[in-house]
Design an enzyme around this catalytic site. Structure first.
Site, PDB file in Angstrom:
ATOM      1  N   CYS A  98     -15.997   5.435  -2.420  1.00  0.00           N
ATOM      2  CA  CYS A  98     -15.085   4.381  -1.939  1.00  0.00           C
ATOM      3  C   CYS A  98     -14.772   4.504  -0.462  1.00  0.00           C
ATOM      4  O   CYS A  98     -14.304   3.547   0.155  1.00  0.00           O
ATOM      5  CB  CYS A  98     -13.806   4.392  -2.750  1.00  0.00           C
ATOM      6  SG  CYS A  98     -12.976   5.988  -2.714  1.00  0.00           S
ATOM      7  N   ASP A 113     -15.611  10.896  -4.990  1.00  0.00           N
ATOM      8  CA  ASP A 113     -14.552  10.618  -4.008  1.00  0.00           C
ATOM      9  C   ASP A 113     -14.143  11.957  -3.392  1.00  0.00           C
ATOM     10  O   ASP A 113     -14.582  13.029  -3.845  1.00  0.00           O
ATOM     11  CB  ASP A 113     -13.363   9.925  -4.703  1.00  0.00           C
ATOM     12  CG  ASP A 113     -12.350   9.363  -3.713  1.00  0.00           C
ATOM     13  OD1 ASP A 113     -12.646   9.299  -2.499  1.00  0.00           O
ATOM     14  OD2 ASP A 113     -11.239   8.997  -4.154  1.00  0.00           O
ATOM     15  N   ARG A 155     -15.373  -5.104   0.007  1.00  0.00           N
ATOM     16  CA  ARG A 155     -13.905  -5.158   0.006  1.00  0.00           C
ATOM     17  C   ARG A 155     -13.434  -6.474   0.629  1.00  0.00           C
ATOM     18  O   ARG A 155     -12.445  -7.063   0.194  1.00  0.00           O
ATOM     19  CB  ARG A 155     -13.315  -3.968   0.780  1.00  0.00           C
ATOM     20  CG  ARG A 155     -13.554  -2.588   0.168  1.00  0.00           C
ATOM     21  CD  ARG A 155     -12.825  -2.425  -1.152  1.00  0.00           C
ATOM     22  NE  ARG A 155     -11.419  -2.777  -1.032  1.00  0.00           N
ATOM     23  CZ  ARG A 155     -10.455  -1.966  -0.559  1.00  0.00           C
ATOM     24  NH1 ARG A 155     -10.761  -0.730  -0.204  1.00  0.00           N
ATOM     25  NH2 ARG A 155      -9.209  -2.372  -0.486  1.00  0.00           N
ATOM     26  N   ARG A 193       0.856  -1.188   0.000  1.00  0.00           N
ATOM     27  CA  ARG A 193       0.000   0.000   0.000  1.00  0.00           C
ATOM     28  C   ARG A 193       0.890   1.235   0.000  1.00  0.00           C
ATOM     29  O   ARG A 193       1.842   1.329   0.775  1.00  0.00           O
ATOM     30  CB  ARG A 193      -0.904   0.003   1.223  1.00  0.00           C
ATOM     31  CG  ARG A 193      -1.850   1.211   1.248  1.00  0.00           C
ATOM     32  CD  ARG A 193      -3.048   0.925   2.087  1.00  0.00           C
ATOM     33  NE  ARG A 193      -3.738   2.130   2.454  1.00  0.00           N
ATOM     34  CZ  ARG A 193      -4.950   2.473   2.029  1.00  0.00           C
ATOM     35  NH1 ARG A 193      -5.614   1.687   1.216  1.00  0.00           N
ATOM     36  NH2 ARG A 193      -5.514   3.594   2.441  1.00  0.00           N
ATOM     37  N   HIS A 241      -6.297   1.963  -7.791  1.00  0.00           N
ATOM     38  CA  HIS A 241      -6.827   1.265  -6.606  1.00  0.00           C
ATOM     39  C   HIS A 241      -7.656   0.081  -7.129  1.00  0.00           C
ATOM     40  O   HIS A 241      -8.890   0.074  -7.067  1.00  0.00           O
ATOM     41  CB  HIS A 241      -7.675   2.219  -5.768  1.00  0.00           C
ATOM     42  CG  HIS A 241      -7.877   1.776  -4.346  1.00  0.00           C
ATOM     43  ND1 HIS A 241      -7.476   0.540  -3.872  1.00  0.00           N
ATOM     44  CD2 HIS A 241      -8.453   2.402  -3.281  1.00  0.00           C
ATOM     45  CE1 HIS A 241      -7.782   0.431  -2.597  1.00  0.00           C
ATOM     46  NE2 HIS A 241      -8.373   1.549  -2.207  1.00  0.00           N
ATOM     47  N   GLN A 257     -10.360  -1.785  -4.918  1.00  0.00           N
ATOM     48  CA  GLN A 257     -11.569  -0.991  -4.692  1.00  0.00           C
ATOM     49  C   GLN A 257     -12.494  -1.071  -5.902  1.00  0.00           C
ATOM     50  O   GLN A 257     -13.713  -1.285  -5.761  1.00  0.00           O
ATOM     51  CB  GLN A 257     -11.182   0.471  -4.420  1.00  0.00           C
ATOM     52  CG  GLN A 257     -12.381   1.369  -4.179  1.00  0.00           C
ATOM     53  CD  GLN A 257     -13.080   1.075  -2.871  1.00  0.00           C
ATOM     54  OE1 GLN A 257     -12.453   1.044  -1.821  1.00  0.00           O
ATOM     55  NE2 GLN A 257     -14.389   0.846  -2.919  1.00  0.00           N
TER      56      GLN A 257
HETATM   57  N1   CP Z   1     -11.308   2.766   0.287  1.00  0.00           N
HETATM   58  C1   CP Z   1     -10.174   2.489   0.980  1.00  0.00           C
HETATM   59  O1   CP Z   1      -9.144   2.076   0.428  1.00  0.00           O
HETATM   60  O2   CP Z   1     -10.298   2.653   2.318  1.00  0.00           O
HETATM   61  P1   CP Z   1      -9.076   2.741   3.332  1.00  0.00           P
HETATM   62  O3   CP Z   1      -8.234   3.948   2.926  1.00  0.00           O
HETATM   63  O4   CP Z   1      -9.716   2.928   4.679  1.00  0.00           O
HETATM   64  O5   CP Z   1      -8.284   1.477   3.249  1.00  0.00           O
END
Ligand code: CP
Length: 320
Positions: free
Chosen positions: A279, A240, A307, A123, A150, A153
């Site tokens: 998201c 978003d 997720r 990440r 992403h 997501q």
């Molecule tokens: N949507 C998402 O990736 O959430 P987080 O940043 O909480 O992991």
């Protein structure tokens, strides 16, 4: 070059529960068949989860989660998903490894397989860094968010749309707001599933030209700065945050994006059964009003739940 014409109806697809790429780095690299494989695997695992069944697909497997920034959904859904599949994990904040003191990714990556990991979830690394991890770890790598993608997501969101609408092809999705990593990945994911996309963003905050060109190989993408025009006839309205994680706070950017806020009035211009998606995390009242977020058209918590199922699907398909 247009590569349209090969699209399939997801409901006529026969999953083989295997994918062509050993990694999940971005959706540009996936075929439509791969995307459908992830969605079918998520559906199967969700059905089992709801029935109280958790197949031990990760028994004797340990997954590394190497995270360079904070997370709620990605971290928790992976940690719980791995437990549910009978596996183990190690959460590694990047700042607590020697990466934070300049050790190379190549040297770091080379350790993971030797220590017995079966996959690596990354990440907040760049695409180039993720590819270096894949090359030198010899393990499946999964992108848990990068500056321009992403994939987990958006695969999860496509699954949520499929659940609600019973199909993907020919649905219209209107994305409103900043042309960030979510917008980039949505464009590619929707385009590869034969959805129609309209993107309403200020000219300065559109996805990159190269991303738009790549997505336009698969689908017609309408660009506009008129939010009212964008949501006409939309099946899904998606937004978003105005300032993404890692981006500098900018009052000027927020000012420009203020007229891209999703309101009840804007939702009323979409189809009567249109869904609202985000998201998360949300800045309540900024990019979307609380009335829409908490209203009957909003499916944001289902997106967040999915997720879990999609992440489990990714591990089920990629971990050997
Ligand atoms: N949507 C998402 O990736 O959430 P987080 O940043 O909480 O992991």
């Amino acid at each position: 070059m247009r590569v349209r014409g090969h699209f399939m109806d997801i409901n006529k697809f026969s999953p083989k529960f295997k994918v062509s790429s050993p990694n999940l780095i971005n959706l540009s690299r996936l075929t439509t068949e791969d995307i459908f494989e992830y969605l079918y695997a998520a559906k199967a695992l969700k059905t089992k989860y709801r029935a109280g069944e958790n197949p031990a697909l990760l028994k004797h497997k340990t997954i590394a989660l190497l995270f360079g920034n904070v997370s709620t959904r990605t971290r928790i859904s992976f940690e719980m998903g791995i437990r549910q599949l009978g596996g183990d994990f190690l959460f590694l904040p990047k700042g607590e490894t020697q990466l934070s003191r300049g050790e190379s990714i190549r040297d770091t990556a080379a350790m993971f397989k030797r220590y017995g990991f079966s996959a690596l979830i990354l990440r907040a690394f760049s695409t180039e860094e993720i590819e270096t991890f894949a090359k030198y770890s010899g393990l499946p790598v999964i992108n848990g968010i990068s500056e321009n993608a992403h994939p987990l997501q958006i695969l999860s969101d496509l699954f949520t749309i499929w659940e609600h609408k019973g199909k993907l092809e020919n649905l219209k999705l209107a994305y409103i707001g900043d042309g960030n990593n979510i917008a980039n990945t949505l464009l590619m994911g929707c385009a590869k599933c034969d959805m129609n996309i309209t993107l309403a963003s200020p000219n300065n905050y559109r996805p990159s030209e190269s991303m738009l060109e790549r997505a336009m190989q698969y689908a017609d993408i309408q660009l506009t700065s008129d939010v009212r025009e964008a949501v006409q006839n939309a099946d899904i309205v998606y937004t978003d945050v105005f300032i993404s994680m890692g981006d500098a706070e900018s009052e000027e950017k927020k000012r420009v994006l203020r007229r891209y806020r999703v309101t009840e009035e804007l939702m009323s211009l979409a189809k009567p059964d249109a869904l609202f998606m985000h998201c998360m995390p949300v800045h309540r009242g900024e990019e979307v009003t609380e009335e829409v977020l908490d209203g009957p058209q909003s499916i944001v918590y289902e997106q967040a739940e999915n997720r879990l199922h999609l992440n489990k699907a990714a591990l089920a398909l990629l971990v050997k």
